[in-house]
Design a protein around this motif. Structure first.
Motif, mmCIF file in Angstrom:
data_model
loop_
_atom_site.group_PDB
_atom_site.id
_atom_site.type_symbol
_atom_site.label_atom_id
_atom_site.label_comp_id
_atom_site.label_asym_id
_atom_site.label_seq_id
_atom_site.Cartn_x
_atom_site.Cartn_y
_atom_site.Cartn_z
ATOM 1 N N UNK A 185 0.833 -1.204 0.000
ATOM 2 C CA UNK A 185 0.000 0.000 0.000
ATOM 3 C C UNK A 185 0.871 1.259 0.000
ATOM 4 N N UNK A 186 1.925 1.250 0.774
ATOM 5 C CA UNK A 186 2.803 2.421 0.834
ATOM 6 C C UNK A 186 3.450 2.709 -0.514
ATOM 7 N N UNK A 187 3.756 1.661 -1.258
ATOM 8 C CA UNK A 187 4.351 1.858 -2.582
ATOM 9 C C UNK A 187 3.335 2.400 -3.584
ATOM 10 N N UNK A 188 2.110 1.917 -3.494
ATOM 11 C CA UNK A 188 1.060 2.443 -4.368
ATOM 12 C C UNK A 188 0.775 3.907 -4.033
ATOM 13 N N UNK A 189 0.751 4.237 -2.755
ATOM 14 C CA UNK A 189 0.515 5.624 -2.343
ATOM 15 C C UNK A 189 1.608 6.551 -2.868
ATOM 16 N N UNK A 190 2.817 6.047 -2.895
ATOM 17 C CA UNK A 190 3.930 6.850 -3.412
ATOM 18 C C UNK A 190 3.714 7.167 -4.889
ATOM 19 N N UNK A 191 3.260 6.164 -5.653
ATOM 20 C CA UNK A 191 2.991 6.379 -7.078
ATOM 21 C C UNK A 191 1.792 7.308 -7.255
ATOM 22 N N UNK A 192 0.773 7.145 -6.405
ATOM 23 C CA UNK A 192 -0.431 7.974 -6.505
ATOM 24 C C UNK A 192 -0.109 9.454 -6.323
ATOM 25 N N UNK A 193 0.861 9.756 -5.488
ATOM 26 C CA UNK A 193 1.262 11.148 -5.289
ATOM 27 C C UNK A 193 1.986 11.691 -6.513
ATOM 28 N N UNK A 194 2.705 10.808 -7.200
ATOM 29 C CA UNK A 194 3.455 11.241 -8.381
ATOM 30 C C UNK A 194 2.556 11.368 -9.607
ATOM 31 N N UNK A 195 1.572 10.468 -9.726
ATOM 32 C CA UNK A 195 0.668 10.472 -10.886
ATOM 33 C C UNK A 195 -0.733 10.810 -10.371
ATOM 34 N N UNK A 196 -0.965 12.073 -10.117
ATOM 35 C CA UNK A 196 -2.204 12.499 -9.459
ATOM 36 C C UNK A 196 -3.414 12.530 -10.395
ATOM 37 N N UNK A 197 -3.191 12.359 -11.705
ATOM 38 C CA UNK A 197 -4.316 12.400 -12.653
ATOM 39 C C UNK A 197 -5.178 11.141 -12.592
ATOM 40 N N UNK A 198 -4.695 10.109 -11.907
ATOM 41 C CA UNK A 198 -5.401 8.830 -11.845
ATOM 42 C C UNK A 198 -5.869 8.560 -10.420
ATOM 43 N N UNK A 199 -7.060 7.974 -10.302
ATOM 44 C CA UNK A 199 -7.547 7.511 -9.004
ATOM 45 C C UNK A 199 -7.029 6.097 -8.759
ATOM 46 N N UNK A 200 -6.374 5.893 -7.645
ATOM 47 C CA UNK A 200 -5.833 4.583 -7.291
ATOM 48 C C UNK A 200 -6.684 3.950 -6.200
ATOM 49 N N UNK A 201 -6.808 2.627 -6.244
ATOM 50 C CA UNK A 201 -7.524 1.888 -5.203
ATOM 51 C C UNK A 201 -6.781 0.588 -4.933
ATOM 52 N N UNK A 202 -6.862 0.115 -3.709
ATOM 53 C CA UNK A 202 -6.201 -1.124 -3.308
ATOM 54 C C UNK A 202 -7.253 -2.071 -2.746
ATOM 55 N N UNK A 203 -7.216 -3.327 -3.169
ATOM 56 C CA UNK A 203 -8.206 -4.291 -2.691
ATOM 57 C C UNK A 203 -7.568 -5.665 -2.531
ATOM 58 N N UNK A 204 -8.282 -6.544 -1.850
ATOM 59 C CA UNK A 204 -7.816 -7.905 -1.604
ATOM 60 C C UNK A 204 -8.155 -8.783 -2.804
ATOM 61 N N UNK A 205 -7.169 -9.481 -3.348
ATOM 62 C CA UNK A 205 -7.408 -10.346 -4.507
ATOM 63 C C UNK A 205 -8.458 -11.409 -4.211
ATOM 64 N N UNK A 206 -8.480 -11.916 -2.982
ATOM 65 C CA UNK A 206 -9.431 -12.965 -2.620
ATOM 66 C C UNK A 206 -10.876 -12.486 -2.721
ATOM 67 N N UNK A 207 -11.089 -11.190 -2.496
ATOM 68 C CA UNK A 207 -12.447 -10.645 -2.493
ATOM 69 C C UNK A 207 -12.900 -10.172 -3.870
ATOM 70 N N UNK A 208 -11.994 -10.149 -4.832
ATOM 71 C CA UNK A 208 -12.328 -9.597 -6.141
ATOM 72 C C UNK A 208 -11.947 -10.552 -7.274
ATOM 73 N N UNK A 209 -12.189 -11.839 -7.057
ATOM 74 C CA UNK A 209 -11.865 -12.840 -8.078
ATOM 75 C C UNK A 209 -12.662 -12.591 -9.354
ATOM 76 N N UNK A 210 -13.959 -12.275 -9.212
ATOM 77 C CA UNK A 210 -14.799 -12.034 -10.391
ATOM 78 C C UNK A 210 -14.281 -10.844 -11.187
ATOM 79 N N UNK A 211 -13.926 -9.766 -10.487
ATOM 80 C CA UNK A 211 -13.421 -8.575 -11.171
ATOM 81 C C UNK A 211 -12.106 -8.873 -11.894
ATOM 82 N N UNK A 212 -11.253 -9.687 -11.271
ATOM 83 C CA UNK A 212 -10.000 -10.069 -11.924
ATOM 84 C C UNK A 212 -10.272 -10.845 -13.208
ATOM 85 N N UNK A 213 -11.260 -11.734 -13.157
ATOM 86 C CA UNK A 213 -11.610 -12.508 -14.348
ATOM 87 C C UNK A 213 -12.101 -11.606 -15.471
ATOM 88 N N UNK A 214 -12.774 -10.513 -15.118
ATOM 89 C CA UNK A 214 -13.259 -9.574 -16.127
ATOM 90 C C UNK A 214 -12.102 -8.916 -16.878
#
Length: 231
Positions: A9-38
């Motif tokens: 998460x800390x590494x993603x936050x570091x990138x989010x500060x550098x590339x502020x034009x994009x919205x970043x989100x972090x989630x658990x792979x186990x909870x988003x299997x369907x979304x990953x398949x998409x």
């Protein structure tokens, strides 16, 4: 574990500060299997994150390189600049698509519908949908009746394929859209009846060119008879 999660998460936050034009989100792979398949991502064990993104038009992209701050920055900037190849969920393109009802899939939707240069009436369906199953024989007959017209009757399994969601908003099944020949005009959702006569009337009213075989009342157009006189 929470310690590992905070590390990434800390590494993603570091990138989010550098590339502020994009919205970043972090989630658990186990909870988003369907979304990953998409996104065409098979669930895989391991600590390193997988990264996927969408642009403003809803197109999907997957970071193919291994996660690192440098790779995530490059992926994010390429996403902003439109340099990435989108992932398109798609069934196989039909080898033969010459039937009265054209079959669209993710990989041929643009060619068959969006950029075809022809009018099209498109059904977005789900195989398990009872209303879609009831519509099937009507849709097939419609395609047969209009097979000689400058209009394509199209169907796409919306559960197995992607399509331009910014142009075709589908929230239930079946959803039907009229896509005009003129690409400058937006697709229009069809909200009329679902009989053969209803569809032919609608196509007759909307078509860029007058139908050769049907009137706007959905009655067969009389063919002009010719008389040849020989001396």
């Amino acid at each position: 574990n929470s310690k590992g999660t905070n590390y990434w998460r800390n590494r993603v936050l570091k990138v989010a500060k550098e590339v502020s034009e994009i919205n970043f989100a972090i989630s658990d792979k186990d909870d988003f299997v369907h979304e990953l398949n998409e996104f065409g991502i098979d669930f895989s064990k391991g600590d390193k994150p997988v990264v996927a993104g969408r642009d403003v038009d809803g197109n999907k992209y997957v970071m193919k390189s291994e996660f690192s701050i440098e790779n995530l920055v490059a992926f994010a900037k390429d996403l902003i600049d439109g340099k990435l190849e989108p992932f398109i969920k798609s069934e196989a393109v039909p080898e033969n698509n010459d039937g009265p009802v054209k079959v669209a899939v993710g990989k041929n939707f643009k060619e068959l519908v969006s950029d075809s240069g022809r009018d099209a009436l498109v059904e977005f369906y789900a195989p398990w949908c009872g209303h879609c199953q009831k519509l099937t024989p009507v849709w097939e007959e419609l395609g047969e009746k209009l097979k000689d017209e400058e209009v394509d009757i199209v169907k796409i399994d919306a559960t197995a394929n992607d399509w331009p969601k910014s142009q075709f908003d589908v929230s239930g099944f079946p959803t039907i859209y009229w896509k005009p020949k003129d690409s400058s005009k937006k697709p229009v959702r069809y909200n009329g009846g679902r009989t053969l006569e209803d569809f032919i009337k609608y196509v007759s009213e909307q078509a860029s060119s007058e139908l050769k075989g049907w009137t706007e009342r959905a009655t067969p157009r009389r063919q002009r008879k010719s008389c040849k006189i020989s001396e």
